[in-house]
Design an enzyme around this catalytic site. Sequence first.
Site: not given
Ligand SMILES: *Cc1c(COP(=O)(O)O)cnc(C)c1O
Length: 385
Positions: A53, A106, A178, A203
């Site tokens: 961890r 998001y 982000d 992503k």
């Molecule tokens: C998908 C996404 C998230 C969240 O990420 P997860 O891996 O699904 O928890 C946060 N910000 C953006 C812009 C996203 O597309």
Amino acid sequence: MSDVSSLGFNTRAIHAGQEPDPVTGAVVGGIIQSSTFAQDGIGQLRSGYEYGRGTNPTRDSLQAQLAAVEHGKHAFSFSSGLAAEDALIRAILRPGDHIVLGNDAYGGSYRLINRVLGPWGVTHSTADMASPEQVAAAATESSKLFWVETPSNPMMKITDIAALAELAHSHGALLLVDNTFASPYLQNPLDLGADIVVHSTTKYIGGHSDVIGGAVVVRDDELAEKIGFVQFAVGAVSGPMDAFLTTRGLKTLGVRMDRHSSNATQIAQWLQGRPGVEQVLYPGLPEHPGHELAKRQMKAFGGMISVQFAGGAAAARTVAESTKLFTLAESLGGIESLMNYPSEMTHASVKGTELAVPENLVRLSVGIEDASDLIDDLDAALKKI
Ligand SMILES: *Cc1c(COP(=O)(O)O)cnc(C)c1O
């Protein structure tokens, strides 16, 4: 490789944190599944590793790679993008602190801040982060964090990161970007003055729709210590297999983003002015209000396109349900093209709030297939409206 500061993006992505195994010479690092590590005497660790961890070699290798490609000093990888965001917020904010959040953030980030951290005492206001007046009006004495996505999801709005960083700092707040949509290949917010970058590595960074993960990247040592402590003390870390898949994906991010961007540009141009299409939201189009800014701030325009249809929700739903190569699914950033109807899918959690998405909008995550096949697929779907 430890010092990568003079290397280009692709060299960093392929080599940072990726040493051949010292024992076997394996060029690709192992997936160290072990939860714990042998000690030679009480408290005498063989190579710094103690318990999974806290630290794990496969995760360390990903974190070094993430820090290098995002021009940060410290990176922390988590089991999901939202786990990364949650850890970050709890590391640096306290009850009573306030977040100024983009009004098209998001949906899951909004839900986390509003419904999980809200009851815990963190407050927020939303604003169009591209409007300095709105942002200044939304900020309070307690604002500690400004939160922006650029390009935003799914409205594809572009915000001037350098200007927003100055504004955040003048309010005594930090700027978080982000950077999921742009990816570190297209945009490095820390170079523009942002303090914190978060990613859903699920992503573009993972890039193959086969792993969930998230990351936080910073330069500041004090911030890093706080985030590292929450990562360790709460433990929403990425597992070794997930870290390995994310590292493998990140190595090819540059070549993938070039193809995503060129495919999306061709598709956005093709969609523009087609019968039934009301508006194409893609920062690569000269008509896009953020085009000039995106040209300055990004290396290319990415693989995400949103389209609004003149025939309203019915037309958007028909297109979303009619394509064959574009798969109707949540998520984005993989090599395969995906189609999303945000108001009922990715952004269902913000329905009826100030962040609600227009119902005549579909979002395309343009993959790296052949653009001509993708256009044929869209052509057949558009003929149904
Ligand atoms: C998908 C996404 C998230 C969240 O990420 P997860 O891996 O699904 O928890 C946060 N910000 C953006 C812009 C996203 O597309």
